[in-house]
Scaffold this active site. Sequence first.
Site, PDB file in Angstrom:
ATOM      1  N   ARG A   8      -6.043 -14.653  12.678  1.00 21.41           N
ATOM      2  CA  ARG A   8      -6.189 -14.596  11.212  1.00 21.41           C
ATOM      3  C   ARG A   8      -6.863 -15.881  10.783  1.00 21.41           C
ATOM      4  O   ARG A   8      -6.353 -16.978  11.024  1.00 21.41           O
ATOM      5  CB  ARG A   8      -4.825 -14.461  10.525  1.00 21.41           C
TER       6      ARG A   8
ATOM      7  N   HIS B 257     -10.069  -6.652   6.952  1.00 23.55           N
ATOM      8  CA  HIS B 257      -8.647  -6.581   7.327  1.00 23.55           C
ATOM      9  C   HIS B 257      -8.400  -5.220   7.994  1.00 23.55           C
ATOM     10  O   HIS B 257      -7.706  -4.365   7.463  1.00 23.55           O
ATOM     11  CB  HIS B 257      -7.770  -6.755   6.084  1.00 23.55           C
TER      12      HIS B 257
ATOM     13  N   GLN C  56      -4.782  -3.661   8.569  1.00 25.24           N
ATOM     14  CA  GLN C  56      -4.158  -3.134   7.356  1.00 25.24           C
ATOM     15  C   GLN C  56      -4.708  -1.759   7.019  1.00 25.24           C
ATOM     16  O   GLN C  56      -3.963  -0.847   6.649  1.00 25.24           O
ATOM     17  CB  GLN C  56      -4.418  -4.100   6.181  1.00 25.24           C
TER      18      GLN C  56
ATOM     19  N   ASP D 164      -5.348  -4.772  -4.780  1.00 22.82           N
ATOM     20  CA  ASP D 164      -5.007  -5.968  -4.005  1.00 22.82           C
ATOM     21  C   ASP D 164      -5.026  -7.136  -4.982  1.00 22.82           C
ATOM     22  O   ASP D 164      -5.518  -7.011  -6.116  1.00 22.82           O
ATOM     23  CB  ASP D 164      -6.040  -6.153  -2.860  1.00 22.82           C
TER      24      ASP D 164
ATOM     25  N   CYS E 215      -1.413  -3.566  -0.006  1.00 24.73           N
ATOM     26  CA  CYS E 215      -1.204  -4.193   1.311  1.00 24.73           C
ATOM     27  C   CYS E 215      -0.095  -5.231   1.273  1.00 24.73           C
ATOM     28  O   CYS E 215       0.474  -5.555   2.311  1.00 24.73           O
ATOM     29  CB  CYS E 215      -2.506  -4.814   1.807  1.00 24.73           C
TER      30      CYS E 215
ATOM     31  N   ARG F 254       2.133  -0.885   9.607  1.00 23.04           N
ATOM     32  CA  ARG F 254       1.412  -1.973  10.274  1.00 23.04           C
ATOM     33  C   ARG F 254       1.878  -2.085  11.717  1.00 23.04           C
ATOM     34  O   ARG F 254       1.086  -2.263  12.637  1.00 23.04           O
ATOM     35  CB  ARG F 254       1.677  -3.314   9.553  1.00 23.04           C
TER      36      ARG F 254
HETATM   37  N1  NVA Z   1      -6.931 -10.008  -0.012  1.00 24.67           N
HETATM   38  C1  NVA Z   1      -5.689 -10.624   0.424  1.00 24.67           C
HETATM   39  C2  NVA Z   1      -4.990  -9.745   1.401  1.00 24.67           C
HETATM   40  C3  NVA Z   1      -3.659 -10.282   1.871  1.00 24.67           C
HETATM   41  C4  NVA Z   1      -3.029  -9.425   2.923  1.00 24.67           C
HETATM   42  C5  NVA Z   1      -5.979 -11.989   1.022  1.00 24.67           C
HETATM   43  O1  NVA Z   1      -6.958 -12.111   1.761  1.00 24.67           O
HETATM   44  O2  NVA Z   1      -5.236 -12.928   0.740  1.00 24.67           O
HETATM   45  N1   CP Z   2      -0.724  -7.348   4.222  1.00 28.19           N
HETATM   46  C1   CP Z   2      -0.677  -8.415   5.019  1.00 28.19           C
HETATM   47  O1   CP Z   2      -1.549  -8.636   5.850  1.00 28.19           O
HETATM   48  O2   CP Z   2       0.418  -9.187   4.840  1.00 28.19           O
HETATM   49  P1   CP Z   2       0.652 -10.642   5.421  1.00 28.19           P
HETATM   50  O3   CP Z   2      -0.318 -11.564   4.740  1.00 28.19           O
HETATM   51  O4   CP Z   2       2.086 -10.959   5.056  1.00 28.19           O
HETATM   52  O5   CP Z   2       0.442 -10.635   6.897  1.00 28.19           O
END
Ligand code: NVA
Ligand code: CP
Length: 300
Positions: A102, A129, A132, A219, A259, A287
């Site tokens: 990540r 992502h 997800q 989101d 998500c 997930r």
């Molecule tokens: N768009 C959000 C998704 C979190 C799972 C982010 O990148 O923070």
């Molecule tokens: N939706 C998602 O990826 O959650 P986290 O940021 O908690 O991993």
Amino acid sequence: MKHLLKMLDLTTEEITEILDLADQLKYELNHGIPHPHLKGKTLGMIFQKASTRTRVSFETGMYQLGGYPLFLSSNDLQIGRGEPVQDTARVLSRYLNGIMIRTFEQSEVEALAEYGSIPIINGLTDFSHPCQVLADLMTIREFKGKLEGLKMCFIGDGNNMANSLIVGCLKMGMAVSIACPDDYQPPKEILDFATQYDCFEMTDSPAQAAKNADVLITDVWASMGQESEAAKRREAFAGYQINDELMACANADAMVLHCLPAHREEEITEKVFEAHAKEIFEEAENRLHAQKAVMVKLMA
Ligand code: NVA
Ligand code: CP
């Protein structure tokens, strides 16, 4: 399929295979049937951003598959002190059987795949992502019994979630509409892909996008790494909210996904969120199953 880097890389057949295997693994887990497909294998999990779901579901999933997960915070890795990703990839490939990462830049994930010799899984970048969205597709199929012919509507930022949903849903035969402010549209690469499909629509009107939708998804307005833009974004996204009024534009039996984490009264009202908590938390659970399927496909 050698890696999971972004939805654009997957074929319809590969997505279907992952969803089918995810359903099977969910059934096996719920019926106490062991499924140690990754016995003796190790997964390194590199996190340059925070996470609740991704970390815990990958870690638990790897354990359930008989393997061993290593949590690798970038604060503790040399990568956090500037060691190039190309070198990190070649070193970790000699210890591990797979890497989940990540991070911010999509190019970093692509470089890991290019220089390493083990499967790389994108656990979220600013661009994409995919884990997800595989869970989202699994959840839609679970609740609606199919994907093809349904309409998915995304409200809000043209971000990693929007990008991956647009591609994933179109590849699975769904119609896609997205409502976003002009300055927050998805990147060109995604629009170039999407505009090949007649069933893709982009507008700045949430009500227009939500018309006849079977699934409404949103989101956060400010993603991880965009904290300093939060005030500006709150202004830009005012009105881009899933609320009762917007739900009235969609089909009566429309489902809602998020998500998570969610910001109540920003992108979604508390009332709509709680009315659809059943779907949203099944999505969070999925997930685990979807990622286990990905790991089995890539690493078994
Ligand atoms: N768009 C959000 C998704 C979190 C799972 C982010 O990148 O923070
Ligand atoms: N939706 C998602 O990826 O959650 P986290 O940021 O908690 O991993």
